[in-house]
Scaffold this active site. Structure first.
Site, PDB file in Angstrom:
ATOM      1  N   ASP A   1     -71.318  19.343  -2.193  1.00 13.93           N
ATOM      2  CA  ASP A   1     -72.594  20.034  -2.455  1.00 13.93           C
ATOM      3  C   ASP A   1     -72.486  21.054  -3.590  1.00 13.93           C
ATOM      4  O   ASP A   1     -73.478  21.413  -4.220  1.00 13.93           O
ATOM      5  CB  ASP A   1     -73.109  20.803  -1.236  1.00 13.93           C
ATOM      6  CG  ASP A   1     -72.664  20.281   0.088  1.00 13.93           C
ATOM      7  OD1 ASP A   1     -71.737  19.470   0.133  1.00 13.93           O
ATOM      8  OD2 ASP A   1     -73.229  20.704   1.101  1.00 13.93           O
TER       9      ASP A   1
ATOM     10  N   ASP B   1     -73.460  29.140  -2.415  1.00 20.88           N
ATOM     11  CA  ASP B   1     -74.858  28.737  -2.273  1.00 20.88           C
ATOM     12  C   ASP B   1     -75.839  29.583  -3.084  1.00 20.88           C
ATOM     13  O   ASP B   1     -77.050  29.348  -3.018  1.00 20.88           O
ATOM     14  CB  ASP B   1     -75.257  28.732  -0.791  1.00 20.88           C
ATOM     15  CG  ASP B   1     -74.569  27.607  -0.047  1.00 20.88           C
ATOM     16  OD1 ASP B   1     -74.518  26.495  -0.599  1.00 20.88           O
ATOM     17  OD2 ASP B   1     -74.073  27.823   1.073  1.00 20.88           O
TER      18      ASP B   1
HETATM   19  N1  GLY Z   1     -75.359  22.200   1.625  1.00 22.36           N
HETATM   20  C1  GLY Z   1     -75.297  22.111   3.020  1.00 22.36           C
HETATM   21  C2  GLY Z   1     -75.810  20.851   3.562  1.00 22.36           C
HETATM   22  O1  GLY Z   1     -76.172  19.948   2.841  1.00 22.36           O
HETATM   23  O2  GLY Z   1     -75.856  20.749   4.775  1.00 22.36           O
END
Ligand code: GLY
Length: 504
Positions: free
Chosen positions: A188, A129
């Site tokens: 993601d 992240d």
């Molecule tokens: N990237 C984490 C979510 O979309 O919950």
């Protein structure tokens, strides 16, 4: 400092109102590829009030980064304000977009404070992240101001993220916490490739481009289903063979009532955004086709109000919760998709979504909820909340929409800047080397101070070209201790500490 800020607030409100109504209504003559239009002036002024309320709610403390609101109180959940959360970059990023939209220096000031607090978040090595945290904050800062220090932070964060790349799999491992899995990669993760692509473009470091491209191909091969929908997670063995394809977000297949086939709507939106962005950097048609497939699937499944449930196929009515964040992400993505395909369907789709999100059902202007948008959700069964990422992508989409509509953005002055790195070696004896870089050719001055800031002498004063430089600092004759060295150029100064060890 804090009481000064709180005292200033009533003036800020006035500044916002006067600024937005004159600046935006005069210039926002819709000129895009469709007759549809949005009430942009209203959205911008009411969103600013929300952001301002958030600053007050956080007591103007830039180490608090909103993630999502509490379902009962509607205020930002105080358990999720840490810079370690994946969401920590979005509030700063939304303020950067607000600065871009309004030119109001107040947003620049706060965006900068919240961004600089995330310096330490760039060193988090336990997940992918880094891109969300650093690219939404420092990435936007650099895009608007071109400040050299922000540039270096982008490169540093990319280097940290690249440590998670495994050449055997050709991908970045998303999470360390999923101990029962070997090498989980989530959809993601595509979003965070932007940090690597951009850092590679800025620095010329091809290795980061190659990593991002390889990851994009792995994800294209294994996350995308034939119908354009996506899996949330693929777990790989150490040779890059998929061990399992499954979800923990969306309708988790282990939960009673969930079928094997499920599509997490926000994950689907990440895929549209991610593959469109990857096409921007690579020009490879396979990624554009993936973005188109993902977008078509998303639009086919959307209900009449253009906001999907958290999982398109959630079978349990009580947890079939709306997720406005999925629509916000998808609308921003489809505005870019329109620019590369010229297909007005994506523009119209994005504008329809934004129209729905700015209606009272989703736009939370008149209630006590702290976020700009309401009715998102984080996890299955959690209920409706506001999120900082729904807000971020909603305002980003607005910027993209205005850009396509011929809106004249306020002029933003780039910062003439330079970067001063830590000396090496440090501690040192007699002499050490400093590294610095300049945006433009300029006169530089290097001064030496004692630890109390008392000037000792000027070590260098000379003209230098733009680019990276090294200089040797010779401080023979001084006693051991901590000293300060500063680089001054164009009226700005950067200072760092160094430790001299002179043994007799
Ligand atoms: N990237 C984490 C979510 O979309 O919950």
């Amino acid at each position: 400092m804090r009481s000064f800020r709180i005292f200033r607030i009533p003036c800020l409100y006035l500044t916002f109102f006067f600024f937005t109504s004159s600046q935006i209504s005069a210039q926002n003559k819709f000129n895009g590829p469709s007759s549809s239009s949005l009430e942009t002036e209203r959205i911008i002024s009411q969103s600013q009030i929300k952001l301002l309320n958030t600053l007050q709610e956080l007591n103007f403390n830039p180490s608090l980064h909103p993630g999502h609101t509490d379902r009962l109180t509607g205020k930002w959940d105080t358990d999720f304000l840490r810079r370690e959360e994946w969401t920590s970059g979005f509030f700063a990023g939304t303020m950067w977009y607000m600065f871009q939209l309004t030119g109001n220096q107040v947003w620049k000031e706060y965006a900068l404070e919240w961004t600089l607090d995330l310096e330490r978040a760039a060193n988090i090595r336990s997940d992918h992240d880094t891109g969300f945290r650093i690219y939404s904050s420092y990435g936007n800062a650099y895009r608007l101001l071109e400040n050299r220090e922000h540039y270096h932070m982008i490169l540093h964060a990319a280097s940290v993220l690249s440590e998670r790349y495994d050449p055997r799999i050709g991908a970045i491992k998303s999470w360390d916490w999923m101990k029962d899995r070997n090498f989980p990669v989530i959809i993601d993760n595509l979003m965070n490739l932007e940090l690597l692509f951009e850092a590679s473009r800025l620095s010329g470091k091809k290795e980061w481009y190659d990593m991002a491209l390889s990851h994009a191909d792995v994800s294209l091969r294994h996350h995308m289903r034939a119908d354009g929908s996506t899996y949330h997670i693929v777990d790989f063995d150490n040779q890059g063979k998929p061990l399992d394809k499954f979800t923990t977000q969306g309708c988790d297949r282990n939960s009673p009532g969930c079928r094997d086939f499920h599509v997490w709507s926000r994950g689907q939106a990440w895929a549209i955004y991610g593959f469109t962005m990857i096409y921007r950097y690579t020009g490879e048609n396979r990624f554009l086709n993936a973005a188109i497939d993902a977008a078509n699937y998303f639009m086919d499944q959307l209900p009449d109000d253009f906001v999907p449930p958290y999982d398109f196929f959630e079978p349990v009515p009580s947890v079939r919760t709306k997720d406005a964040s999925a629509s916000a992400i998808a609308s921003s993505a489809m505005l870019e998709l329109y620019t590369v395909t010229d297909n007005t369907f994506y523009f119209e789709s994005a504008v329809n979504i934004l129209g729905s999100l700015s209606s009272p059902v989703y736009f939370s202007s008149a209630n006590g909820i702290s976020s700009i948008l309401q009715k998102s959700t984080r996890h299955r069964g959690q209920g409706n909340i506001g999120t900082s990422y729904a807000d971020y992508y909603f305002i980003e989409a607005l910027v993209r929409y205005l850009n396509l509509s011929g809106f004249v953005f306020p002029e933003i002055t780039k910062e003439v800047s330079f970067f001063l790195d830590q000396n090496y070696p440090n501690p040192f004896r007699n002499s050490t080397t400093i590294y610095f870089s300049l945006d433009h050719e300029s006169w530089i001055k290097i001064d030496l101070f004692d630890i109390n800031g008392r000037w000792i002498k000027t070590l260098h004063h000379e003209n230098r070209k733009s680019g990276s430089h090294t200089l040797s600092l010779n401080v023979t004759g001084l006693s051991s201790g901590v000293y300060l060295y500063s680089l001054s150029s164009n009226g700005q100064r950067r200072t760092r500490k160094m430790t001299l060890i002179n043994q007799p």
